[in-house]
Design an enzyme around this catalytic site. Structure first.
Site, PDB file in Angstrom:
ATOM      1  N   TYR A 270       0.997  -1.379  -0.089  1.00 16.83           N
ATOM      2  CA  TYR A 270       0.146  -0.101   0.061  1.00 16.83           C
ATOM      3  C   TYR A 270       0.853   1.204  -0.208  1.00 16.83           C
ATOM      4  O   TYR A 270       2.251   1.140   0.424  1.00 16.83           O
ATOM      5  CB  TYR A 270      -0.897   0.071   1.304  1.00 16.83           C
ATOM      6  CG  TYR A 270      -0.283  -0.302   2.598  1.00 16.83           C
ATOM      7  CD1 TYR A 270       0.217   1.062   3.429  1.00 16.83           C
ATOM      8  CD2 TYR A 270       0.040  -1.190   3.240  1.00 16.83           C
ATOM      9  CE1 TYR A 270       0.649   0.953   4.554  1.00 16.83           C
ATOM     10  CE2 TYR A 270       0.515  -1.359   4.417  1.00 16.83           C
ATOM     11  CZ  TYR A 270       1.071  -0.458   4.920  1.00 16.83           C
ATOM     12  OH  TYR A 270       1.609  -0.496   6.282  1.00 16.83           O
ATOM     13  N   HIS A 317       5.745  -0.572   1.624  1.00 16.82           N
ATOM     14  CA  HIS A 317       5.801   0.511   0.593  1.00 16.82           C
ATOM     15  C   HIS A 317       6.983   0.564  -0.538  1.00 16.82           C
ATOM     16  O   HIS A 317       8.206   0.027  -0.238  1.00 16.82           O
ATOM     17  CB  HIS A 317       6.046   1.986   1.496  1.00 16.82           C
ATOM     18  CG  HIS A 317       5.460   1.962   2.496  1.00 16.82           C
ATOM     19  ND1 HIS A 317       3.909   1.799   2.469  1.00 16.82           N
ATOM     20  CD2 HIS A 317       5.878   2.537   3.650  1.00 16.82           C
ATOM     21  CE1 HIS A 317       3.489   2.057   3.801  1.00 16.82           C
ATOM     22  NE2 HIS A 317       4.552   2.380   4.496  1.00 16.82           N
TER      23      HIS A 317
END
Length: 342
Positions: A270, A317
């Protein structure tokens, strides 16, 4: 042109009988009336169409305002095909009771982010939230100029403080402090992005913008203003917070999924909080200036308020891809990136 026509009429009138003169004058008055009427209509349409109509995610009108008057306008999509292919102005930005039903794919993706098992009913949690916090269809007011202030050590020695404070909106991320750092990071804050693990007290004029990575984040927000019974997520979190409950905003999970799909192109699990904040700013600002992102000049990644090194790439990430996207936004003149002095 008007003078020529009037002069022509005058010469014409002195050579014609009285009846012809009256007919010409009547015709002339009708022409002038029609001309003025057309001008009035065109002026009305011009000023009406010059207002920018912003659409809310729940398909209602949010606001109307004059066109962007800034040097670099985010909404000038026509000048970048790359940007237009990614930017979706109609995506739900903030959660409210009218747009809270999640599409199946969004719900599935968002719930997979939960690091802490939670069987709470999402609909019941949303109902509880908007019994306490603002429940409006409209998103945040649009800002002419916005400073997105990250927490990079490259802010130290930058003397960007006055420049940052000059912006209409100053959006800060997580716990980045201003006290003792005013000359480099400024002192003004209009929006503070946070989640339970990064929560901090705010003054009464600052918007608390919750980025909910899990249902428990929403439950914590309600608890922090009421029962104060949630003190633990995957780590210890504050049981309460000082903030103005009338200025609370909650990012929509669909917006998070949109950033993941359109802007990080599904790299990582995400998007990072900083990258989400930057794209959030592109949706609420006419001009976006970015401070405190990236490494220092010697390539180190650490916060301006501590020396602990922080890797920009991790299991969750895709830092490298996000950095390349931020550089591309600068290249496409959608943001102005200030890299600091150190």
């Amino acid at each position: 042109m008007c003078i020529f026509l009037m002069s022509g009429l005058f010469l014409f009138e002195v050579t014609k009988p009285q009846t012809s003169l009256m007919a010409v004058r009547l015709k002339h008055h009708r022409y002038i009336t029609a001309l003025l009427g057309s001008s009035a209509i065109l002026s009305f349409l011009y000023f009406q169409n010059s207002a920018m109509v912003l659409m809310d995610s729940s398909h209602g009108l949010v606001s109307e305002r004059a066109p962007c008057a800034c040097g670099n306008c985010v909404t000038d999509q026509g000048n970048s095909r790359w940007f237009s292919d990614r930017y979706k102005p109609t995506v739900p930005l903030l959660l409210n009771s009218n747009n809270s039903v999640l599409h199946a794919d969004v719900s599935r993706w968002w719930k997979e982010l939960q690091d802490v098992p939670n069987v709470s009913n999402y609909t019941a949690v949303v109902d509880q939230l908007f019994s306490l916090f603002p429940d409006e269809d409209a998103g945040p007011d649009r800002g002419r100029t916005c400073a997105v202030v990250g927490n990079s050590g490259n802010l130290l020695g930058s003397h960007y403080g006055p420049l940052i404070d000059f912006h209409d909106f100053v959006i800060r991320i997580n716990k980045g402090p201003t006290k003792h750092y005013e000359k480099d990071v400024g002192s003004k804050t209009t929006h503070r992005i946070m989640y339970p693990e990064s929560a901090m007290d705010l003054d009464n004029s600052t918007h608390l913008v919750l980025f909910p990575f899990k249902i428990l984040d929403m439950q914590w927000l309600f608890s922090a203003f009421t029962t104060k019974n949630i003190t633990q997520t995957y780590t210890e979190v504050p049981s309460t917070i000082k903030a103005n409950k009338d200025k609370v905003m909650i990012l929509h999970p669909e917006f998070m999924r949109y950033v993941y799909d359109n802007w990080t192109e599904c790299h990582g699990r995400y998007p990072s909080t900083g990258f989400l904040t930057l794209i959030f700013a592109l949706h609420i600002c006419d001009e976006v200036n970015v401070f405190g992102f990236g490494a220092t000049s010697n390539g180190n990644w650490h916060h301006y308020f501590d020396e602990t090194l922080t890797p920009f790439e991790n299991d969750s990430h895709a830092g490298d891809f996000e950095n390349k996207t931020i550089s591309r936004l600068q290249q496409e003149k959608k943001i102005l990136l200030y890299r600091g002095w150190t």
